[in-house]
Design an enzyme around this catalytic site. Structure first.
Site, PDB file in Angstrom:
ATOM      1  N   HIS A 137     -75.648  21.919  27.844  1.00  0.00           N
ATOM      2  CA  HIS A 137     -75.888  22.320  26.456  1.00  0.00           C
ATOM      3  C   HIS A 137     -77.364  22.196  26.083  1.00  0.00           C
ATOM      4  CE1 HIS A 137     -71.606  21.346  26.594  1.00  0.00           C
ATOM      5  NE2 HIS A 137     -71.445  22.104  25.531  1.00  0.00           N
TER       6      HIS A 137
ATOM      7  N   GLU B 118     -66.865  34.356  24.596  1.00  0.00           N
ATOM      8  CA  GLU B 118     -68.187  34.979  24.480  1.00  0.00           C
ATOM      9  C   GLU B 118     -68.247  36.347  25.133  1.00  0.00           C
ATOM     10  OE1 GLU B 118     -68.809  30.772  23.494  1.00  0.00           O
ATOM     11  OE2 GLU B 118     -67.761  31.786  25.137  1.00  0.00           O
TER      12      GLU B 118
END
Length: 367
Positions: A165, A96
């Site tokens: 998450h 990322e």
């Protein structure tokens, strides 16, 4: 992609011109619909918005994990690799920080990247690029550098995926000047706001919800037109009412509407506001509603401290305190990391009955 940027810098030409020559302008598949409402899933709304914007502007490209060959972890980018090729739909490693930095650099040079995070929890790996590079460069360059980039992906709780998450980052990113933060609920929101985000000259954080991707909503012919676009910074009154104002965004809008149906059976008329835009926040619409209903309930999935609801409550107290007939009510996620166990997870996320109880308290009804 780096070669494309170097080509633009060295030649001074239009970026991605070759792409524009290769790709035939797409005729929107939705133009043939009549004015009668059709149904469209949020997934298809996002896909069609990406497709049309990539067709209209060769500077737009998509980059992220599994967006190409796998057609998106949630199939948002289905069909785009075949149509636009690997130079505009770029699969990345699980890095990322790397691909977000490349995207910001591409935006510096006039391209329009759409960066997909498999979940916004993973954007923490790239937050330096988002905050210190994308959000601040326009101001620090005295307006000389624009950063037209979109960071998009699922945000907040899904189901059974644990604390790492399930985090809602609406309040995190909305606290940073230089960013625009959008959170769609319906297919109309998803399609119109994503188009607006891609066209915007500033960095936009686009917070989707995994559990809404498969939900179908009615859409009009206007929404299906390729020119359709929603204004950033404008909320939508999903349901008008006179007794209490309920503000919500993303999946919580649906919960608020269900709560309003239950409240109506008990003689309470609730006005439901879909925020759509978290930054800028449509304070005018919120305060106008509270001045009519004299009561406020805010709903969000995120943590209560320093949350979006806290900012809304502060705005109403500052601007409409004299109109309030009851204390403001905040409904938020539990102030704990998201539990994995299903029974505890449900307790950690706002439910329809929580909104109903809060509205009844605001209206001085027994709960």
């Amino acid at each position: 992609m780096l070669g494309i940027i170097r080509q633009k810098v060295n030649a001074g030409g239009s970026p991605l011109l070759a792409f524009g020559q290769r790709i035939r302008p797409a005729v929107s598949a939705w133009r043939g619909y009549s004015s009668a409402a059709k149904e469209m899933t949020v997934r298809d709304a996002l896909n069609s918005a990406l497709d049309e914007e990539m067709s209209a502007d060769p500077k737009v490209f998509l980059m992220g994990e599994e967006v190409g060959e796998y057609q998106g972890a949630y199939k948002i980018s289905k069909g785009l690799l075949d149509k636009y090729g690997p130079e505009r739909v770029l699969d990345t490693p699980i890095t990322e920080a790397g691909f977000t930095g490349i995207g910001v650099g591409a935006a510096y040079h006039g391209l329009k990247p759409v960066i997909e995070f498999m979940t916004f929890n993973f954007s923490m790996q790239a937050i330096d690029h988002i905050i210190n590079s994308a959000a601040k460069s326009n101001y620090m360059s005295a307006g000389q550098i624009s950063v037209p980039i979109v960071f998009r992906g699922p945000n907040g709780a899904a189901a059974g995926v644990g604390a790492q998450h399930s985090h809602c980052y609406a309040a995190w990113y909305a606290s940073c000047p230089g960013l625009k933060v959008l959170a769609p609920y319906s297919s109309e929101d998803a399609r119109g706001l994503l188009k607006a985000a891609i066209r915007d000259p500033d960095p936009v954080v686009f917070l989707e919800n995994e559990l809404l991707y498969g939900e179908a909503f009615p859409v009009s012919a206007e929404v299906l037109d390729s020119s359709f676009c929603l204004p950033i910074g404008k909320a939508k009154i999903e349901k008008e009412g006179k007794d209490v104002t309920i503000t919500a965004f993303s999946k919580m809008v649906g919960y608020a509407l269900k709560a309003a149906e239950i409240l109506a059976k008990e003689g309470i008329s609730a006005e439901v506001i879909n925020l759509r835009s978290i930054r800028p926040l449509d304070r005018n619409t919120i305060n106008a509603s509270v001045r009519k209903t004299n009561r406020l309930v805010t709903v969000e999935e995120g943590f209560p401290q320093h949350g979006v609801g806290a900012e809304i409550c502060a705005s109403v107290v500052e601007e409409s305190f004299g109109y309030l007939d009851a204390p403001v009510e905040r409904i938020a996620g539990a102030d704990v990391p998201m539990p994995y166990a299903a029974n505890l997870e449900r307790l950690a996320v706002p439910q329809v009955e929580d909104i109903v109880r809060a509205a009844k308290r605001a209206c001085y009804r027994s709960v």
